[in-house]
Design an enzyme around this catalytic site. Sequence first.
Site, PDB file in Angstrom:
ATOM      1  N   SER A 123      -4.895   7.520 -14.001  1.00  0.00           N
ATOM      2  CA  SER A 123      -4.236   9.158 -13.829  1.00  0.00           C
ATOM      3  C   SER A 123      -4.076   9.899 -14.761  1.00  0.00           C
ATOM      4  CB  SER A 123      -3.161   8.892 -12.626  1.00  0.00           C
ATOM      5  OG  SER A 123      -3.379   8.442 -10.624  1.00  0.00           O
ATOM      6  N   SER A 169      -3.341   1.727 -19.573  1.00  0.00           N
ATOM      7  CA  SER A 169      -3.519   2.407 -21.101  1.00  0.00           C
ATOM      8  C   SER A 169      -3.103   4.447 -20.261  1.00  0.00           C
ATOM      9  CB  SER A 169      -4.877   2.166 -21.852  1.00  0.00           C
ATOM     10  OG  SER A 169      -5.958   2.748 -21.463  1.00  0.00           O
ATOM     11  N   GLY A 170      -2.221   4.189 -19.208  1.00  0.00           N
ATOM     12  CA  GLY A 170      -2.248   5.625 -19.077  1.00  0.00           C
ATOM     13  C   GLY A 170      -0.340   5.797 -20.282  1.00  0.00           C
ATOM     14  N   ARG A 187       8.279  12.655  -4.461  1.00  0.00           N
ATOM     15  CA  ARG A 187       8.483  12.771  -6.443  1.00  0.00           C
ATOM     16  C   ARG A 187       8.391  14.789  -6.472  1.00  0.00           C
ATOM     17  NH1 ARG A 187       3.931  13.654 -10.569  1.00  0.00           N
ATOM     18  NH2 ARG A 187       2.808  14.464  -8.817  1.00  0.00           N
ATOM     19  N   GLU A 195       6.604  24.742 -11.067  1.00  0.00           N
ATOM     20  CA  GLU A 195       5.903  23.890  -9.912  1.00  0.00           C
ATOM     21  C   GLU A 195       6.987  23.948  -8.902  1.00  0.00           C
ATOM     22  OE1 GLU A 195       3.981  20.576 -11.416  1.00  0.00           O
ATOM     23  OE2 GLU A 195       2.393  21.479 -12.777  1.00  0.00           O
ATOM     24  N   ARG A 200       5.961  19.794  -2.170  1.00  0.00           N
ATOM     25  CA  ARG A 200       4.515  18.950  -1.717  1.00  0.00           C
ATOM     26  C   ARG A 200       4.688  18.392  -0.323  1.00  0.00           C
ATOM     27  NH1 ARG A 200       3.001  16.124  -7.294  1.00  0.00           N
ATOM     28  NH2 ARG A 200       2.548  18.378  -8.146  1.00  0.00           N
ATOM     29  N   HIS A 220      -2.583  11.743  -4.252  1.00  0.00           N
ATOM     30  CA  HIS A 220      -2.168  12.098  -5.489  1.00  0.00           C
ATOM     31  C   HIS A 220      -0.987  10.710  -6.211  1.00  0.00           C
ATOM     32  CE1 HIS A 220      -2.160  14.746  -9.022  1.00  0.00           C
ATOM     33  NE2 HIS A 220      -1.026  15.118  -8.518  1.00  0.00           N
ATOM     34  N   HIS A 243      -1.279  14.918  -2.417  1.00  0.00           N
ATOM     35  CA  HIS A 243      -1.421  16.523  -3.395  1.00  0.00           C
ATOM     36  C   HIS A 243      -1.951  17.794  -2.279  1.00  0.00           C
ATOM     37  CE1 HIS A 243      -1.731  20.070  -5.667  1.00  0.00           C
ATOM     38  NE2 HIS A 243      -0.904  18.768  -6.648  1.00  0.00           N
ATOM     39  N   ALA A 253       1.856   5.656 -19.622  1.00  0.00           N
ATOM     40  CA  ALA A 253       3.387   4.618 -19.404  1.00  0.00           C
ATOM     41  C   ALA A 253       2.561   3.283 -20.848  1.00  0.00           C
ATOM     42  CB  ALA A 253       3.884   4.055 -18.072  1.00  0.00           C
ATOM     43  N   ALA A 277      -5.335  10.905 -17.906  1.00  0.00           N
ATOM     44  CA  ALA A 277      -6.078  11.717 -18.065  1.00  0.00           C
ATOM     45  C   ALA A 277      -5.978  12.726 -17.206  1.00  0.00           C
ATOM     46  CB  ALA A 277      -6.485  11.206 -18.437  1.00  0.00           C
TER      47      ALA A 277
END
Length: 514
Positions: A46, A17-18, A372, A118, A278, A337, A233, A20, A48
């Site tokens: 993740s 239930s993220g 990413r 970013e 990153r 991350h 991260h 996606a 949230a």
Amino acid sequence: MNRLAQGADAPVIVIGSGIAGLSAALALAPRPVLLLTRDGLGEGSSTALAQGGIAASVGPDDTAALHLADTIAAGDGLCDTGMATAILDQTPEVISMLARHGMTFDRDENGHIALGLEAAHSRRRILHARGDGTGAALVDALTAALRTCPSVTVLTGAEARRLTSADGRITGVTVLQDGRARHIAAACVVLATGGIGGLYEATTNPSDNYGAGLAMAARAGAALADMEFVQFHPTALATARQPLSLISEAVRGEGAILLNDLGQRFMADIPGAELAPRDVVARAIHAQITAGRRVFLDARTALGDRFATRFPGIAGLCADAGIDPARDLIPVCPAVHYHMGGVLTDARGRSSVPGLWAVGECASTGLHGANRLASNSLLEAGAMGMAAARDIRDQGAAQPLPQIAQSIAAADPAPVRALVSRHLGVLRDAKGLDAAIEALLPLAQSDSPAADPALVALSVAVFARLRQESRGAHARTDCPATLSASSRQQFTLPQILGLAHDLIAPETALIRSA
């Protein structure tokens, strides 16, 4: 044994239930959906926890082509350009979907959507909400919409453990609920189970997110891809809290700099400085810590008293640790991350097994390549959740066969964390990877509660051992060069197990090839 909705009335099962899973469930309406979640609705994901926001080329100086170019550059030669183009082209649709379901993005003093910067982005294109509370705002909006959607039933406290199949097609899910195994029949299944950060000691992900969807898919015959690419991260808040709190990249986007405990700005001479990709920043911080230095994020000059207004959530996390970002240095360290690898899927979210789709971080679409680009993940999750829903609606219903629930225990990633953290971290080498494979292989083939976490970790180790170069988030100290010709890797579970055996027993591989 309990069952839900057998036969032709079986729903589409969405696991997770993220963003996606929520996007897929909502887009499937009016098709009946059963959404399974291990925690409460929207909890334990993740999404949230996401602070930065959603990358979207909506600024007056931006285009989809520029966004694509930045994505490909960050992906270090392994992005699937066709997939990346298809996903980024859905940006307007994703933003429209979120707005339709009540998502409100922050605006500047002129009423325009505020755009943040970013790492590795050539333009300000990060949409955010509640300052640094984008993920929580997303979850609030989508769960509120889901609660009013009559076609979706939510089953909480259900830990999905196995996929069942008949005649080569996925037909249901075995779940653990209140300590009891239960089979639920499905017309088809959508995995939206998140990443693998829970395999590591230092992670910003929920500690239970060990890659359950990957283990289920692999055991059901689906191919996995890009498993070696684990993104660290650079700036997690270096405290004893678990999981580690994230200090969003957006803080560096607002001008914060990195210093070691000698006051040296060690990123100053690196291209991109604090806003380099990153993997570059994470390795630079890791090198400082390995050399005995401490690393800090300094936002005192760039933000000062504005810090609490721009980043209220992070300011609260710092305050809990006794830190005032307006006046104090913020101690940071790299932490797992995001995972670029996962279940291999096509542009519709289909896995290599009929009846099984995968969306979000548990999937490997090829968008991210070896690394990413910041804030592309929420965009991808929303786009692919909707793409999978469209594909399932177009296919119509399939009739599943009833299955008996398998006897199975709850998964436990704790036994593998120290090993994974030691050998599958920011820097890797053949000796450490071989040690990991040798220790993980018997555990992955056991009936232990750690078997599924070990299987996922073993896959990372095998993929990493076979990639004898350094590329993106995968850095080998014994293979520091980036090869001129390279490609994505993909294997099924039997292939992974066979390769693992061959890597720790080379004589077996020689016999097989003879």
